[in-house]
Each structure stands twice: as structure tokens, then as C-alpha cells.
Design a protein around this motif. Structure first.
Motif, PDB file in Angstrom:
ATOM      1  N   MET A 281       0.818  -1.212   0.000  1.00 40.06           N
ATOM      2  CA  MET A 281       0.000   0.000   0.000  1.00 40.06           C
ATOM      3  C   MET A 281       0.855   1.267   0.000  1.00 40.06           C
ATOM      4  O   MET A 281       0.519   2.258  -0.621  1.00 40.06           O
ATOM      5  CB  MET A 281      -0.918   0.016   1.235  1.00 40.06           C
ATOM      6  N   ARG A 282       1.970   1.207   0.754  1.00 37.07           N
ATOM      7  CA  ARG A 282       2.793   2.412   0.894  1.00 37.07           C
ATOM      8  C   ARG A 282       3.790   2.577  -0.231  1.00 37.07           C
ATOM      9  O   ARG A 282       4.069   3.692  -0.672  1.00 37.07           O
ATOM     10  CB  ARG A 282       3.578   2.370   2.219  1.00 37.07           C
ATOM     11  N   ALA A 283       4.418   1.473  -0.621  1.00 32.44           N
ATOM     12  CA  ALA A 283       5.573   1.588  -1.504  1.00 32.44           C
ATOM     13  C   ALA A 283       5.564   0.569  -2.629  1.00 32.44           C
ATOM     14  O   ALA A 283       6.584   0.332  -3.258  1.00 32.44           O
ATOM     15  CB  ALA A 283       6.861   1.451  -0.685  1.00 32.44           C
ATOM     16  N   GLY A 284       4.407  -0.030  -2.905  1.00 29.64           N
ATOM     17  CA  GLY A 284       4.314  -0.899  -4.083  1.00 29.64           C
ATOM     18  C   GLY A 284       4.348  -0.060  -5.356  1.00 29.64           C
ATOM     19  O   GLY A 284       4.426  -0.588  -6.449  1.00 29.64           O
ATOM     20  N   ASP A 285       4.322   1.258  -5.182  1.00 32.42           N
ATOM     21  CA  ASP A 285       4.313   2.202  -6.309  1.00 32.42           C
ATOM     22  C   ASP A 285       3.180   1.867  -7.269  1.00 32.42           C
ATOM     23  O   ASP A 285       3.383   1.784  -8.479  1.00 32.42           O
ATOM     24  CB  ASP A 285       5.672   2.213  -7.025  1.00 32.42           C
ATOM     25  N   ALA A 286       2.010   1.687  -6.696  1.00 32.51           N
ATOM     26  CA  ALA A 286       0.867   1.221  -7.480  1.00 32.51           C
ATOM     27  C   ALA A 286      -0.397   2.009  -7.171  1.00 32.51           C
ATOM     28  O   ALA A 286      -1.499   1.472  -7.256  1.00 32.51           O
ATOM     29  CB  ALA A 286       0.645  -0.270  -7.227  1.00 32.51           C
ATOM     30  N   ASN A 353       5.319  14.580  -3.022  1.00 32.94           N
ATOM     31  CA  ASN A 353       5.904  13.611  -2.087  1.00 32.94           C
ATOM     32  C   ASN A 353       4.863  12.584  -1.656  1.00 32.94           C
ATOM     33  O   ASN A 353       4.573  12.404  -0.477  1.00 32.94           O
ATOM     34  CB  ASN A 353       6.507  14.331  -0.886  1.00 32.94           C
ATOM     35  N   LYS A 354       4.277  11.957  -2.656  1.00 36.52           N
ATOM     36  CA  LYS A 354       3.355  10.851  -2.410  1.00 36.52           C
ATOM     37  C   LYS A 354       3.872   9.612  -3.146  1.00 36.52           C
ATOM     38  O   LYS A 354       4.751   9.707  -4.010  1.00 36.52           O
ATOM     39  CB  LYS A 354       1.954  11.198  -2.918  1.00 36.52           C
ATOM     40  N   THR A 355       3.276   8.486  -2.834  1.00 36.76           N
ATOM     41  CA  THR A 355       3.658   7.221  -3.461  1.00 36.76           C
ATOM     42  C   THR A 355       3.500   7.315  -4.982  1.00 36.76           C
ATOM     43  O   THR A 355       2.625   8.016  -5.484  1.00 36.76           O
ATOM     44  CB  THR A 355       2.775   6.094  -2.890  1.00 36.76           C
ATOM     45  N   VAL A 356       4.367   6.600  -5.677  1.00 39.81           N
ATOM     46  CA  VAL A 356       4.417   6.650  -7.136  1.00 39.81           C
ATOM     47  C   VAL A 356       3.144   6.048  -7.740  1.00 39.81           C
ATOM     48  O   VAL A 356       2.608   5.069  -7.245  1.00 39.81           O
ATOM     49  CB  VAL A 356       5.655   5.882  -7.640  1.00 39.81           C
ATOM     50  N   GLN A 357       2.712   6.681  -8.815  1.00 41.72           N
ATOM     51  CA  GLN A 357       1.500   6.241  -9.515  1.00 41.72           C
ATOM     52  C   GLN A 357       1.831   5.163 -10.542  1.00 41.72           C
ATOM     53  O   GLN A 357       2.908   5.169 -11.125  1.00 41.72           O
ATOM     54  CB  GLN A 357       0.944   7.461 -10.248  1.00 41.72           C
ATOM     55  N   GLU A 358       0.898   4.286 -10.761  1.00 40.89           N
ATOM     56  CA  GLU A 358       1.064   3.244 -11.780  1.00 40.89           C
ATOM     57  C   GLU A 358      -0.236   3.142 -12.583  1.00 40.89           C
ATOM     58  O   GLU A 358      -1.234   3.751 -12.227  1.00 40.89           O
ATOM     59  CB  GLU A 358       1.411   1.904 -11.091  1.00 40.89           C
ATOM     60  N   ALA A 359      -0.162   2.391 -13.666  1.00 41.24           N
ATOM     61  CA  ALA A 359      -1.343   2.187 -14.508  1.00 41.24           C
ATOM     62  C   ALA A 359      -2.440   1.506 -13.700  1.00 41.24           C
ATOM     63  O   ALA A 359      -2.189   0.543 -12.996  1.00 41.24           O
ATOM     64  CB  ALA A 359      -0.979   1.321 -15.703  1.00 41.24           C
TER      65      ALA A 359
END
Lengths: 792, 149
Positions: A281-286, A353-359
Motif C-alpha cells: 500500500m505504501r511503496a508498491g508504487d501502485a 511527495n506521495k507514493t508513485v503512480q502506476e497504470a
């Protein structure tokens, strides 16, 4: 209809994959164990932004069972940065933070140990000396010159800033009788699969081979690993026979994969990393899109919508990746299913400064559909016009296809009015209206939600060259290989992992249809990347069109060879023969059986036509239909096929409690020819549940310090069977002229329109109070607070 | 997330005795919940190790404590910062000791802190409750020091 036309297609057949899944015999990443396999646990940043002064891992390294501790500095010296879709070379991303952390939860270093538990224990002993830095969370604020750039080397937070004008926007606004403006925000949510991401890497130095097993759904995955690790492409072997426990876009653990790939090669071992829920949830970058829309829309007194100006600002999180392209796909359906003559579109993507977005399912289409449908509701409200009548007035008519939209795509086919009519009949719309009014009379807040939208499917990734001119991609091919063995049985190979889309069912059904063989008798294999033809994995709702297309074409090639063999054997012209259930019949009544032709091809070269190769094998590498050109003048045909969906639902809630109860939910769905009805319906049911989550519950919420608050299922709320009503799917079929059977995409169905429809229903319920909910999710607290503020 | 905690407690001893106790690392180690070690590193400066469990997460916490603006035996400011597997935290408390009508000490405190990391997300809804609970444990232990004496 289709029931007459096809033998296996569109018939109720149980998906092949169901057997192993129902029996609990799927093979997931957690089921894979390798001898002496090591395990990884990453250390998460506490800060939203900080400079890393030093990392002391000596105490961790001294613990029994701990093999290594990898830092970002070590990794950055040894691997190439992860792929970046945009021309932003100074927004560099590595699997571990290098010199500074850019979001809370970002991986700072990674412990390698003999078990995951030992690795986690060792994390406690690592001392990170870090100095907190200013950080930014809001996308509008990130645009300001005064805001600290997330990547100081990049100089600002701006990743993408593109303005498009398609058609005579100014003229249309001048000519229109009215215009109105509003803003809506799509909250940061995602698909949150039950199975978190996992990857296993194994380096064999004697073979110079890195084997990868992963819970992955990613185009060009093996290539990206090879590039990052500076290995030849043929030194990476990704095994595709791994089942993936849910994805819808987000299973793209490239940072995890490069990390374990590096560790495996450094230590000459097998190593596995499976995220726990918090890491996921935090760093799956999803995380999915977080997007603010500012819209101005021009329209006439009779409800004709003429033109639209849309500014879309997306909060990409701490690194670029492919996330900004999610502003690109919606260009392919920027007017939705409506006749809107011109559009101005301003696409902005910023780092925060938030978690990376993914498709995420729909690749940005669902947020844009929510904005367009909100616009339709607002126009109706402004004119005092019925929302349904307004839509019916503006929908593209059946006789207008193929329909060219201002941004350069032709919509292939459709009969939107017929689908709407079918849904109104199935739902007994007058009775639904009466029920809404009865609920209102009884003191409840009640509303009807209406949404119409499109699912662009099967395309090239033409948003890449459109948004990044240095990208010259004009193919997004897919492939299939078919072999008939010497005993006459058919085996087809597909070249991707599957995350529930039913690709084995798809290919066996399609091949069965083409070759007139029972699909149950066709074997589907999923080899590794080195034994595969080129492909682009199941993204963009493309596999029915592209993998189904390639399989059908490979089957047709085999059939043509069989006919040629038969013609030669029987001494007649091919056009005097007909293929029937695997046998070949001549006009004179002679029949050559399947087994005989297999025997000829496999053993009797002397009886084959001159110059024909022995054996019965074929393959097909299929180009995207209609997708053969790069953008010209900011316009491009992005997708060949457009599926249509129309949502209608009734919601009510108590004005004090504000907890929405969905009474009935209807969706009209036209995705052309359906290959497997159970799979398409499953996609649609799940998509609507997903959309209800986006509309009412799911959000990655941050506190003012940049800490993610909703990082477990205690706080990140997902719809359950209590919140998802019985859904009635009303089917319609307008075949696409561009695909082998007329099929269109359906992998994003339901999700693309449900958030708009649910939002519309909630807003209809409170319309008498002059309330507009302008942000998703619309939580029950927001509903009850807004009503209390108006009525107290 | 930010935490604020205010309160006051009556302790059955004189303000002077109480002052001596709250700056004594031995007493503090006994009274602070989960405190494994507390060593004085300088005047009014302490190094501390805690083992705590909040919600689903537990772990150790290494911190520095400093006393400033010391005005014996009336008031001081306690500043805490540290980090551990649970997250990173910091804050300060203004502590005032006054003499009640019965001659016993009345200690009042106004504290504000900020917590980052895992605990901020996982424990956010219970963190205030945990903070209050830990404060109560601390004062219960502190009172016990003087009940025994």
C-alpha cells in the motif's frame, strides 16, 4: 444472432483456468520455492522527504541469518535508472532511495536474509541518519515556484504540460448560447489485489542467465530488467507460467524486480521478495491517478453541447514512470459517446511527495469519464432539462459511424441509443423514477445515477508519441504460435502472464472456432520470454482483439496449409474443397480426414505439394488494426475499437446518517462479439464493484505531514458484498469492423462508468438542497456533514 | 500525525522531591512505560531505549531526551526525539510543578508531538488513546515511587 453464427464463440463455456483456481491448484509466486532461496525485506522511509546522511547497517549485518544489506548508493552505482516514459532525464528513479527519500514509505535499503522473518528483524537494527526536508502533497501547490521540487535536479515539479486544441473551440464557444464552469477531483485510489506483488530471481553464472518468476502484468518487462541490469536481453528469462492474483494494471513491480535481479546476480543465488500489505500500500508504487479537472462547457438552449475546455492536473507522486501517460489515453475518447464538435485539453502532471503512480484499469479513462458525465449532469441542471434526454440528444447516432472525434480517432461502431433504450426497458425506468419519489416522500434522500461512456480498446500506445515526441512507437503487436503434433493434437503458445483475464480460454475458444475443433482438446502453454514471440502483455483492454486476433490468424494459416495439402492429395483445386470439422471435403464427395492430413504433413514429405515445408505449425505477429501512423498535428488514431456502456442506478440514504444504499444497478454493455460470456460478465461485475469503491470508499489519504493514513484494509475501505448490489447486465452486440470476429475490449468495463454514475446518483439525491459533491470518494461523513450544514 | 496531550496529576510528595525524581534517570527508567535503559549523557541530556507495541506494530525506539529552561523545582521543558522501527517521533512538553493546598506536588503538562512512519498510518485512530494510556501508566508508576517511600 451470434448464437447461430458461432460454434464455440459467445457460447456459455466454463473458463479453462477455473478448474485449477477453484481446486486451489493455481501456481502463484508464493507457491514457488527454490533451493537455498534467500529473502528480502525493505526498510521504509519514515519521512515524506529527507536527505540521507548515512546508513549504519553493521548491527543488522552481524545478526545470524543476515546475508547482505543493499543500499541505494550501492544499487545506483551498479544499475541503470528505471525506465521513464517522458523526457525528464533528471527525474531518476532507482529501486532504492539514493541520497534522498521522496515519500513516506519509500525503500531506503533492503536486507537479504535466510528468511523473511530474519530480514524483518534485521531492519530494526539499521540506523538511518536522515534530515527531514520540505515536502509537497497538493498538485496545485506543487506547480508554484515557491514549492520545493521533489527532484531538485529537475528544477520544478512539472513533468508534463501539454495543451491541445482540436477543432474550432473559440468559434464554438462564441456561437453557443450558454457556458458553465466547474471543478471535480478524482481521489487517489487504485486496484488493490488480494495478492501483493512478488518476484523471484535466480542467477546461474555458468549459463549467464537470470531467471525471473513474477506476479507481473507489464509490457516489455524482460527488456526493462535487462536494460536496468546492463544484461543482454537473452540473459533474462521471464517465466510466464506464473498465475497472477489480480492486477488490472498495477502489477508492475519493476523496482522490486531490478532489486532482486541485482541481488541474485551479486550473490549468485535465488532470492524472493513478496510485499506485505503495508509495503504494497505504501511503496508498491501502485497508486492510481489523482486528478483535478477544471471544465468549461459550451452549449445551446436546446441542450446541444458544442465544445469543452478541460484542464486535467494529475498528481503523479514522487517519480514519473508511465503515470503521466494516463492523461493521454483519454484523448482517444475525449468527447465520450457524444457529438461534441471541439475540445481544448490541457494536460498537466506534477511530482509530489506521495507514493508513485502506476497504470490502473482504464489508464486514466475512468476519471475523465467522471468529469465528462458530471458536465452532462451540470448542463442538464443549468437548463432545467432531463439528464437522460440531454444525453440522448447528444449521443452519437448509429448512422454516424465510423465517427471521427476532434482529437483524431474514429469510433468504429455502435448503437448507443438502442443500448440506452434496452436498459430503460429492463430497468422499468418510469417505475424507478416512481420509487425514487416514493423514497423521497418517506423522508429519505434518493437519487438516480446515469452515465454513458466508452472503453477504448486494443490500441497502440499512441499516447506515448503524442505526449513525448522522441518516442516513435507505432506498434503494440501481439503474437501466437500454434502447433499440430504428429498425433494430431493442437497446442498454442501465448507469451504473457495472465492475471485473471482468461487468456487460455480466449485462445482455445478462438482456435477451436477457426479450426472447428473442440476447445477442450486444445492445449495452451505459457512458455518463458526467450521462447516467445513479441508481445505487449494484457494492457489497454487489448487481448480479445490482439491475442484473439493473432490466434485466429495463426489458425487460418494452418487451415490454409491443410487445404493445400488436401488439394494436392486429391488432385483438385483448393476452391473445390471445403473445410468441415477438421476434415476436408471435395465437391465430388471425397473426404480427407484430419488424421490423414496430419500423417501427410508429419511423415509423407513426398506427398506434399512442391516446396511445402513439412509439419503443421504456424505463428502470427499481429499489428494493431488501424494503428499504423504516428501522430500528425496532435491527432492520432489511438484505438481501433470502442465499447459502450450505459449505467443506471437508484440510490437512497438517510439524511442524517448519509450511508448510500444502492437499490438497483443496471448496465447496458456493448463490447461487440463476446468470446466468452462468463469472462466478460465477470469483468463487468468486478468493474462496477471497483467503481463503487472509487466513488464512495477507496482513497489513499495522507495527513498534513505526508504520512499515508490508509495503508491497511482497516482504513483503506473496499466495497464488500454489503455495498455491492445485485447487478443486471443488459447485453447488446455491435460488432467492430476491425477485428476478426467483431470483438471489442471489455477488461475495463463497468469501472469506466460506475464512479460517474454513483456520483450522479448521490448528487441527484441532494440536488434539492443545492449541494454538489465535487470530489471522489464521496464518503458518508461528507454526505451527512454537507446535509447538516444546509439544513441546520 | 500530530498529537497533543494535556493534563495534571497530584503526587504525594513535596514539589522539591518530585523535581529530584523526574530528573533522576533511575526513577524515570522505572516509570516510563517500556523503558529498557536510560542513561545520562550530559547535564539534562539522556539517551533512552524503549520497547513499545502500538496496534499491530511493535518494536524498539531509540531516543534522546533533553531538559531545558530548567527552573527548579517549578518548571522545565522536556524535548524528546527519536526513531525506531515503529516510526519517527518528536515533541516537547512544558511541565510545571506547583504546591497544592495539602503541601503535595501538583504536576501539570502540556505536550505536543509529531509522529511519522508506520505507526502514524497503522495506529492513527488509536494513537491518542495509546498516548493517554502511556501517560497514565507513567504517572501511576511515579505515584508508586512515593507510595513506597
Amino acid at each position: 444472432m451470434t448464437e447461430q453464427k458461432y460454434k464455440f464463440l459467445s457460447t456459455p463455456r466454463r473458463p479453462v483456468e477455473d478448474r485449477r483456481f477453484v481446486a486451489g491448484r493455481g501456481k502463484f509466486i508464493a507457491d514457488l520455492d527454490r533451493p537455498n532461496m534467500l529473502h528480502v525485506a525493505p526498510l521504509a522511509s519514515h519521512y515524506a522527504a529527507a536527505v540521507i546522511n548515512g546508513i549504519d547497517a553493521s548491527a543488522a549485518l552481524a545478526m545470524p541469518g543476515v546475508v547482505d544489506v543493499i543500499t541505494g548508493a550501492e544499487l545506483a552505482a551498479a544499475v541503470q535508472p528505471l525506465m521513464n516514459g517522458l523526457n525528464t532525464p533528471n527525474v531518476r528513479r532507482f529501486p532504492l532511495a539514493v541520497d534522498r527519500v521522496r515519500y513516506a514509505g519509500e525503500w531506503v535499503c533492503a536486507v537479504v536474509a535466510e528468511s523473511r522473518a530474519l530480514a524483518e528483524d534485521a531492519l530494526e537494527k539499521i540506523i538511518v541518519d536522515a534530515t527531514p526536508q520540505p515536502f509537497i502533497l497538493d498538485a496545485e501547490a506543487a506547480l508554484l515556484d515557491t514549492s520545493a521540487p521533489v527532484h531538485p535536479e529537475h528544477g520544478s515539479n512539472l513533468l508534463l504540460d501539454r495543451k491541445f486544441v482540436w477543432g474550432p473551440v473559440d468559434d464554438d464557444f462564441d456561437a453557443a448560447a450558454h457556458s458553465l464552469s466547474f471543478s471535480v477531483t478524482w481521489g487517489r485510489n487504485s486496484t488493490v489485489p488480494i495478492e501483493t506483488f512478488g518476484v523471484l530471481a535466480e542467477w546461474n553464472g555458468w549459463d549467464q542467465m537470470l531467471d525471473i518468476w513474477a506476479s507481473i502484468q507489464m509490457p516489455k518487462y524482460a527488456d526493462q530488467i535487462a536494460r536496468s541490469l546492463d544484461l543482454p536481453g537473452n540473459a533474462i528469462r521471464v517465466h510466464y507460467d506464473v498465475d497472477v492474483g489480480g492486477s488490472y494494471g498495477v502489477k508492475r513491480g519493476i523496482k522490486h524486480s531490478v532489486l532482486v535481479g541485482y541481488i541474485a546476480r551479486k550473490l549468485g543465488c535465488s532470492v524472493r521478495l513478496i510485499e506485505d500489505r503495508l509495503e504494497n500500500m505504501r511503496a508498491g508504487d501502485a497508486h492510481g491517478p489523482e486528478r483535478k479537472f477544471d471544465i468549461t462547457i459550451a452549449f445551446d438552449q436546446d441542450g446541444t453541447v458544442r465544445s469543452m475546455k478541460m484542464r486535467a492536473l494529475d498528481n503523479a507522486g514522487a517519480y514519473a514512470g508511465r503515470a503521466p501517460f494516463q492523461l493521454g489515453k483519454p484523448i482517444s475518447a475525449i468527447v465520450g459517446p457524444y457529438q461534441i464538435n471541439s475540445v481544448a485539453y490541457h494536460a498537466l502532471s506534477v511530482t509530489t511527495n506521495k507514493t508513485v503512480q502506476e497504470a490502473v484499469r482504464g489508464f486514466g479513462q475512468a476519471p475523465t469519464n467522471y468529469a465528462i458525465e458530471t458536465a452532462m449532469d451540470r448542463v442538464a441542471e443549468y437548463l432545467g432539462m432531463d439528464r437522460l434526454a440531454l444525453r440522448q440528444k447528444n449521443l452519437i447516432r448509429k448512422d454516424q459511424f465510423p465517427y471521427l472525434i476532434p482529437s483524431g480517432s474514429y469510433y468504429d461502431s455502435g448503437d448507443y441509443h438502442a443500448v440506452v433504450d434496452k436498459v430503460l426497458t429492463a430497468a422499468d425506468y418510469p417505475a424507478m423514477l416512481a420509487e425514487r419519489d416514493r423514497l423521497r416522500d418517506a423522508g429519505m434522500m434518493a437519487g438516480i445515477g446515469i452515465a454513458a461512456c466508452l472503453e477504448p480498446s486494443g490500441g497502440n500506445s499512441s499516447f506515448e508519441p503524442l505526449l513525448n515526441q522522441s518516442n516513435q512507437t507505432s506498434t503494440w503487436m501481439e503474437s501466437c504460435q500454434v502447433n499440430i503434433d504428429a498425433l494430431g493434437k493442437v497446442t498454442a503458445r501465448i507469451h504473457t502472464t495472465s492475471s485473471g483475464q482468461g487468456h487460455e480460454t480466449l485462445v482455445s475458444t478462438v482456435l477451436g472456432e477457426v479450426m472447428q475443433i473442440d476447445p477442450e482438446l486444445i492445449r495452451i502453454t505459457r512458455p518463458n520470454s526467450l521462447e516467445s514471440l513479441p508481445g505487449n502483455s494484457p494492457v489497454g483492454s487489448r487481448m480479445a482483439i490482439m491475442l484473439g486476433g493473432a490466434a485466429a490468424r495463426a489458425g487460418e494459416k494452418l487451415k490454409a496449409k491443410i487445404m493445400a495439402i488436401a488439394a494436392h492429395r486429391l488432385g483438385v483445386a483448393i476452391d473445390e474443397l471445403r473445410y468441415e470439422g477438421g476434415d476436408v471435403l471435395a465437391n465430388d464427395g471425397r473426404r480427407l480426414a484430419w488424421d490423414e492430413m496430419v500423417e501427410l504433413a508429419h511423415r509423407q514429405y513426398h506427398n506434399l505439394p512442391d516446396g511445402m515445408d513439412p509439419g503443421l505449425a504456424s505463428f502470427d505477429i499481429m499489428q494493431v488494426p488501424t494503428g499504423d501512423a504516428l501522430p500528425v498535428d496532435d491527432k492520432v488514431q489511438m484505438y481501433p475499437c470502442y465499447s459502450f456502456e450505459f449505467h443506471l442506478l437508484l440510490v437512497s440514504f438517510d439524511p442524517i446518517i448519509g450511508r448510500p444504499d444502492i437499490h438497483s444497478y443496471f448496465i447496458g454493455h456493448d463490447c461487440g462479439t463476446v468470446i466468452n460470456p462468463a469472462i466478460v460478465s465477470g469483468m463487468t461485475y468486478g468493474g462496477i464493484a471497483h467503481g463503487i469503491g472509487a466513488a464512495l470508499f477507496e482513497e489513499f489519504a495522507y495527513d498534513t505531514n505526508g504520512q499515508l493514513l490508509t495503508q491497511s484494509f482497516l482504513d483503506y475501505l473496499m466495497p464488500s458484498s454489503h455495498e455491492v448490489p445485485a447487478i443486471q447486465i443488459v447485453k447488446h452486440c455491435t460488432p467492430s469492423p476491425h477485428t476478426v470476429f467483431g470483438q471489442k475490449g471489455s477488461g475495463e468495463s463497468g469501472y469506466l462508468g460506475a464512479p460517474a454514475a454513483v456520483s450522479g446518483a448521490i448528487n441527484d439525491a441532494v440536488s434539492g438542497l443545492g449541494i454538489h459533491f465535487e470530489k471522489l470518494p464521496i464518503r458518508m461523513s461528507a454526505i451527512s456533514d454537507a446535509i447538516a450544514a444546509k439544513t441546520s | 500525525m500530530n498529537i497533543e496531550l494535556n493534563g495534571s496529576e497530584q503526587i504525594n510528595t513535596s514539589p522539591a522531591n518530585l523535581w529530584e525524581s523526574v530528573i533522576d534517570p533511575v526513577v524515570l527508567q522505572r516509570a516510563i512505560p517500556g523503558c529498557i535503559s536510560m542513561t545520562e549523557t550530559g547535564k539534562g541530556q539522556y539517551q533512552m531505549t524503549l520497547e513499545l507495541k502500538v496496534a499491530a506494530v511493535g518494536g524498539s525506539f531509540e531516543g534522546a531526551v533533553s531538559l531545558s529552561e530548567m527552573n527548579p523545582p517549578d518548571s522545565c521543558i522536556i524535548t524528546v526525539s527519536g526513531s525506531g522501527t515503529l516510526g519517527t517521533g518528536g515533541g516537547n512538553a512544558t511541565v510545571a510543578i506547583t504546591e497544592g493546598d495539602d503541601g503535595n506536588a501538583l504536576i501539570s503538562y502540556q505536550a505536543q508531538g509529531e509522529v511519522s512512519g508506520l505507526v502514524a498510518g497503522v495506529g492513527q485512530r488509536i494513537l491518542m488513546g495509546v498516548a493517554k494510556h502511556l501517560a497514565r501508566q507513567f504517572f501511576t508508576a511515579l505515584k508508586k515511587e512515593f507510595a513506597a517511600a
